[in-house]
Scaffold this active site. Sequence first.
Site, short mmCIF file in Angstrom:
data_model
loop_
_atom_site.label_atom_id
_atom_site.label_comp_id
_atom_site.label_asym_id
_atom_site.label_seq_id
_atom_site.Cartn_x
_atom_site.Cartn_y
_atom_site.Cartn_z
N GLY A 1 3.50 -1.94 -3.54
CA GLY A 1 3.38 -0.51 -4.09
C GLY A 1 3.98 -0.60 -5.56
O GLY A 1 3.93 0.68 -6.03
N GLU B 1 -7.90 -3.02 -0.74
CA GLU B 1 -7.33 -4.29 -0.97
C GLU B 1 -7.58 -5.14 0.13
O GLU B 1 -7.38 -4.71 1.35
CB GLU B 1 -6.02 -4.45 -1.80
CG GLU B 1 -5.05 -4.00 -0.93
CD GLU B 1 -3.50 -4.62 -1.37
OE1 GLU B 1 -3.49 -5.54 -1.95
OE2 GLU B 1 -2.69 -4.01 -0.69
N VAL C 1 3.60 -6.98 7.81
CA VAL C 1 4.73 -6.39 8.51
C VAL C 1 4.38 -5.67 9.77
O VAL C 1 5.06 -5.98 10.75
CB VAL C 1 5.58 -5.40 7.46
CG1 VAL C 1 6.85 -4.68 8.07
CG2 VAL C 1 5.81 -6.17 6.28
N ARG D 1 -2.68 -12.42 4.55
CA ARG D 1 -1.39 -12.97 5.28
C ARG D 1 -1.02 -12.21 6.51
O ARG D 1 -1.82 -11.05 6.80
CB ARG D 1 -0.22 -12.89 4.59
CG ARG D 1 -0.24 -11.37 3.81
CD ARG D 1 1.20 -10.94 3.02
NE ARG D 1 1.11 -9.78 2.17
CZ ARG D 1 1.39 -8.68 2.62
NH1 ARG D 1 1.97 -8.13 3.74
NH2 ARG D 1 1.15 -7.70 2.06
N ASN E 1 -5.10 -8.08 2.24
CA ASN E 1 -3.95 -8.98 2.23
C ASN E 1 -4.12 -9.97 2.95
O ASN E 1 -4.50 -9.88 4.20
CB ASN E 1 -2.65 -7.87 2.82
CG ASN E 1 -2.28 -6.78 1.84
OD1 ASN E 1 -2.19 -7.10 0.88
ND2 ASN E 1 -1.86 -5.79 2.61
N ARG F 1 9.91 1.23 10.31
CA ARG F 1 10.61 0.23 9.64
C ARG F 1 11.95 0.87 9.50
O ARG F 1 12.06 1.77 8.95
CB ARG F 1 9.96 -0.03 8.41
CG ARG F 1 8.63 -0.39 8.41
CD ARG F 1 8.02 -1.00 6.91
NE ARG F 1 6.63 -1.27 7.06
CZ ARG F 1 6.04 -2.04 6.04
NH1 ARG F 1 6.98 -2.25 5.08
NH2 ARG F 1 4.66 -2.36 6.15
N LYS G 1 -3.66 0.56 -11.76
CA LYS G 1 -3.12 -0.34 -10.74
C LYS G 1 -2.99 -1.76 -11.55
O LYS G 1 -3.88 -2.10 -12.23
CB LYS G 1 -3.84 -0.28 -9.75
CG LYS G 1 -4.09 0.87 -8.82
CD LYS G 1 -4.93 0.93 -7.83
CE LYS G 1 -4.54 0.29 -6.47
NZ LYS G 1 -5.32 0.61 -5.25
P1 ADP Z 1 2.49 -4.83 4.45
O1 ADP Z 1 1.36 -4.19 4.50
O2 ADP Z 1 2.53 -6.23 5.09
O3 ADP Z 1 3.86 -3.94 4.45
P2 ADP Z 1 3.49 -4.66 1.73
O4 ADP Z 1 2.54 -4.41 0.62
O5 ADP Z 1 4.41 -3.63 2.08
O6 ADP Z 1 2.78 -5.17 2.87
O7 ADP Z 1 4.56 -6.08 1.50
C1 ADP Z 1 5.05 -6.83 2.45
C2 ADP Z 1 6.15 -7.45 1.79
O8 ADP Z 1 5.87 -8.27 0.73
C3 ADP Z 1 7.23 -6.68 1.09
O9 ADP Z 1 8.44 -7.18 1.29
C4 ADP Z 1 6.72 -6.66 -0.29
O10 ADP Z 1 7.75 -6.29 -1.23
C5 ADP Z 1 6.08 -8.02 -0.46
N1 ADP Z 1 5.09 -8.07 -1.40
C6 ADP Z 1 3.90 -7.66 -1.37
N2 ADP Z 1 3.21 -8.15 -2.31
C7 ADP Z 1 3.72 -8.79 -3.08
C8 ADP Z 1 3.44 -9.27 -4.18
N3 ADP Z 1 2.49 -9.53 -5.02
N4 ADP Z 1 4.70 -10.13 -4.91
C9 ADP Z 1 5.86 -10.26 -4.38
N5 ADP Z 1 6.06 -9.41 -3.09
C10 ADP Z 1 5.12 -8.86 -2.61
P1 ADP Z 2 -0.27 -2.56 -3.13
O1 ADP Z 2 -1.19 -3.70 -3.35
O2 ADP Z 2 0.76 -2.48 -3.92
O3 ADP Z 2 -0.08 -2.54 -1.57
P2 ADP Z 2 -2.52 -0.81 -2.46
O4 ADP Z 2 -3.76 -1.04 -3.51
O5 ADP Z 2 -2.83 -1.41 -1.19
O6 ADP Z 2 -1.49 -1.64 -3.35
O7 ADP Z 2 -2.19 0.82 -2.71
C1 ADP Z 2 -0.82 0.99 -2.32
C2 ADP Z 2 -0.90 2.52 -1.59
O8 ADP Z 2 -1.07 3.40 -2.74
C3 ADP Z 2 -1.98 2.68 -0.66
O9 ADP Z 2 -1.61 2.75 0.52
C4 ADP Z 2 -2.30 4.40 -1.14
O10 ADP Z 2 -1.50 5.33 -0.37
C5 ADP Z 2 -2.00 4.50 -2.55
N1 ADP Z 2 -3.30 4.53 -3.37
C6 ADP Z 2 -4.15 3.10 -3.55
N2 ADP Z 2 -5.20 3.61 -4.20
C7 ADP Z 2 -5.35 4.75 -4.26
C8 ADP Z 2 -6.23 5.82 -4.79
N3 ADP Z 2 -7.25 5.21 -5.53
N4 ADP Z 2 -6.03 6.88 -4.58
C9 ADP Z 2 -5.00 7.47 -4.02
N5 ADP Z 2 -3.83 6.80 -3.52
C10 ADP Z 2 -4.10 5.13 -3.62
MG MG Z 3 -1.73 -2.57 -0.06
#
Ligand code: ADP
Ligand code: ADP
Ligand code: MG
Length: 462
Positions: A177, A300, A307, A304, A302, A350, A170
């Site tokens: 994602g 993690e 969505v 903020r 967030n 969504r 990661k």
């Molecule tokens: P949520 O749980 O609010 O849906 P997401 O991880 O799906 O969080 O992100 C929400 C929005 O923020 C999406 O439009 C995603 O593309 C954007 N986003 C999230 N993290 C980042 C980042 N580190 N840099 C740029 N855009 C981000």
């Molecule tokens: P982002 O910052 O892109 O939102 P996350 O750490 O929240 O990243 O992870 C995004 C998604 O990836 C999670 O909602 C989950 O479905 C999957 N994921 C994250 N960590 C793990 C893990 N250790 N094992 C399996 N799936 C994971």
């Molecule tokens: Mg996340």
Amino acid sequence: MILAAHPVTGTGRLRRVLVANRGEIALRVLRACRELGLETVIVHSEADADSLPVRLADRAVCIGPARSNQSYLNAEFIVSAALIHHADAIHPGYGFLSENADFARLCEMEKIVFVGPKADVISQMGDKVRARQLAAEAGVPTTPGSAGKLRDAAEAAQLAAQIGYPVLLKAAAGGGGRGMRVVREACELADQFADAAREAKAAFGDDAIYVEKYLTNIRHIEIQVLSDGDTVLHLGERDCSIQRRNQKLLEETPSPVLDAAVRARMCAAAVKLCRHVGYTSAGTIEFILDAASGEFYFMEMNTRIQVEHPVTEMVSGIDLVKAQLEIAGGKPLAIAQDEIRFDGHAIECRINAEDSERDFAPCPGAITRYYAPGGPGIRVDSHIHAGYTVPPYYDSLLAKVVSWGRNRSEAIARMRRALNEMEVDGIKTTIPFHLGLLQHPNFVAGDVHTRFVENELLGARA
Ligand code: ADP
Ligand code: ADP
Ligand code: MG
């Protein structure tokens, strides 16, 4: 231009708020400001000049061309617009600069209130490795994995051998994602490490990678928190297990699988972590839940508004965006934990400008006809209208359709009814995907996991 004629109510020292975002979330923030009697300024790109939020704001400032790095990501232009237009605060929405600590710091330096937590808290929690350390310090369980960032693929291989394959690489700066790679065997690790680092560098300007045990048959459950720096409240959970490529498609609350004891432990863990880091404003702590054992792990935070915040609003009756603005204005939370009541069930779908029948290919373009659903228990957060052209430069989110019911089956029935009423002509959307999902027996039974959409729903179709 319509300037609010009323004195400020309930937001302390705020009078005028600059909205540094676009689309549905910009509209959502404008609506909260209007209800609080706050004046609004919106910044926008050339591509969004004719958008609904730009039309509805009291003032609008074009800050650059369509590309986000020349407009919505230009911190200096946005802060200058706030200074020129005498905005007291900036609401960043989600995405763009919402989790950018330098932006929050710049606001602090210019004496503009950043609607969110302190810059130092953003930078700590935005580094997902540091956030894992802080969670561990607070006594919150984390997924087995790295204690720090990995130097190279060799160090990743060493750790992966210890925790056991499969593992997940990661991006420390990750979000949305992106920058994630599942590694099933040791021989794949070096290549995947290089790929993940490259993707992370391109997406976040930071190639730091860490590793976690890749867990299967899990659910994504997150806890909404709200803090004024003194009182820390939780507003229950959201189950976001319906995902594709680690991105959420549908969210609901309460989770169909969380029992009261696990919910209580998870909410307590979220509150503890917020206290530990001195969190203020609305935030979300994301966990992985192993539903079979009831074990959960911090993933993690967030820092903020998210969505999917409307599902929490529907069951708690608390307006999270107004709460953010009130906290930013220095007003203490006027509600105690035991006064918060959760009523019924809410689901959010969504609706993206994507062709869900052709591998979710992006489908920007002109909307020729639009009919929004309504009726009992339906809320639609959207900036679209007939004649609106969806620009190709940004996120594909068109609308969030949220249903409320006294129980889950009523919420599902209402959502199905609403999506069957909804018409978006001229472009493809994810409405057909959601209609398929909403009638799948596993979804109806609440029996899903984070790979359900890819492995079972779409996998079965292919
Ligand atoms: P949520 O749980 O609010 O849906 P997401 O991880 O799906 O969080 O992100 C929400 C929005 O923020 C999406 O439009 C995603 O593309 C954007 N986003 C999230 N993290 C980042 C980042 N580190 N840099 C740029 N855009 C981000
Ligand atoms: P982002 O910052 O892109 O939102 P996350 O750490 O929240 O990243 O992870 C995004 C998604 O990836 C999670 O909602 C989950 O479905 C999957 N994921 C994250 N960590 C793990 C893990 N250790 N094992 C399996 N799936 C994971
Ligand atoms: Mg996340």
